[in-house]
Scaffold this active site. Structure first.
Site, PDB file in Angstrom:
ATOM      1  N   HIS A 144      42.612  38.586  70.929  1.00 33.47           N
ATOM      2  CA  HIS A 144      41.778  38.049  72.430  1.00 33.47           C
ATOM      3  C   HIS A 144      40.164  38.316  72.394  1.00 33.47           C
ATOM      4  O   HIS A 144      39.726  37.036  72.489  1.00 33.47           O
ATOM      5  CB  HIS A 144      42.120  38.879  73.711  1.00 33.47           C
ATOM      6  N   GLU A 145      39.556  39.295  71.691  1.00 33.70           N
ATOM      7  CA  GLU A 145      38.006  39.428  71.689  1.00 33.70           C
ATOM      8  C   GLU A 145      37.657  37.929  70.806  1.00 33.70           C
ATOM      9  O   GLU A 145      36.413  37.619  70.314  1.00 33.70           O
ATOM     10  CB  GLU A 145      37.389  40.560  71.294  1.00 33.70           C
TER      11      GLU A 145
END
Ligand code: NI
Length: 198
Positions: A144-145
């Site tokens: 996600h990051e």
């Protein structure tokens, strides 16, 4: 030290491919990371990428709280990790669907397919190379990051937009939402409680 403004979906900075950091040991990178840590603490999330604070730089901070870990040894709790120029390699082709939230999409959540196992590497603030393997929530948080560094927000990874909505509603109706879907292998994990924002 400063709490930075978090960009919300719709701001073009979130859609840009962030720039490679030439010198991970530079004082301005250290200062950016300090402000990002303060911003993350203030916002109450578990991860933050520099584009989310309007900086086009390949810098990510995240941690994995104990309550989000699984049985697998690679799905482990992690202290706050600062990654400069991170790179992810999938460990296997398998993906699974689970719920995500994001500080740039406040109040929303959605079920996103992610690789279940990854290997990832990065440079730390001292200029040293590091690497880890991860699975489960840990692997999901990193994916996600790092997506933020390539201008990708989690809804852009979703394959079933019926599993997107306001967190307040989704948390109430999660089982109902999942049961309304056609039967698939990758059912989102209905046990996950409050969704950490990334
Ligand atoms: Ni995010």
């Amino acid at each position: 030290m400063a709490i930075l403004k978090i960009a919300r979906a719709g701001h073009p900075v979130l859609l840009q491919v962030a720039e490679e950091v030439v010198d991970p040991t530079a004082p301005d990178i250290r200062a950016l990371v300090r402000d990002m840590v303060e911003t993350l603490e203030d916002a109450g999330g578990i991860g933050l990428a520099a584009p989310q604070v309007h900086m086009s730089a390949r810098v990510v901070i995240f941690f994995v709280p104990e309550r989000r870990t699984g049985d697998d040894e690679n799905d482990s709790a992690e202290e706050l990790t600062v990654m400069i120029n991170p790179i992810i390699e999938p460990g296997a082709p398998d993906t699974e669907l689970d719920w995500e939230a994001c500080l740039s999409l406040p109040g929303m959540m959605g079920a996103v397919p992610r690789f279940t196992q990854i290997k990832y590497s990065w440079t730390n603030l001292n200029g040293d190379a590091e690497e880890r393997t991860a699975s489960g929530f840990h692997a999901r948080a990193v994916q996600h990051e790092c997506d933020h560094l390539d201008g990708i927000l989690y809804p852009m990874r979703m394959t079933d937009m019926s599993l997107y909505g306001f967190a307040e509603e989704v948390n109430r109706n999660r089982d109902l939402m999942m049961s309304a879907r056609p039967e698939t292998e990758d059912k989102a994990d209905a046990d996950a409680e409050d969704e950490a924002e990334e």
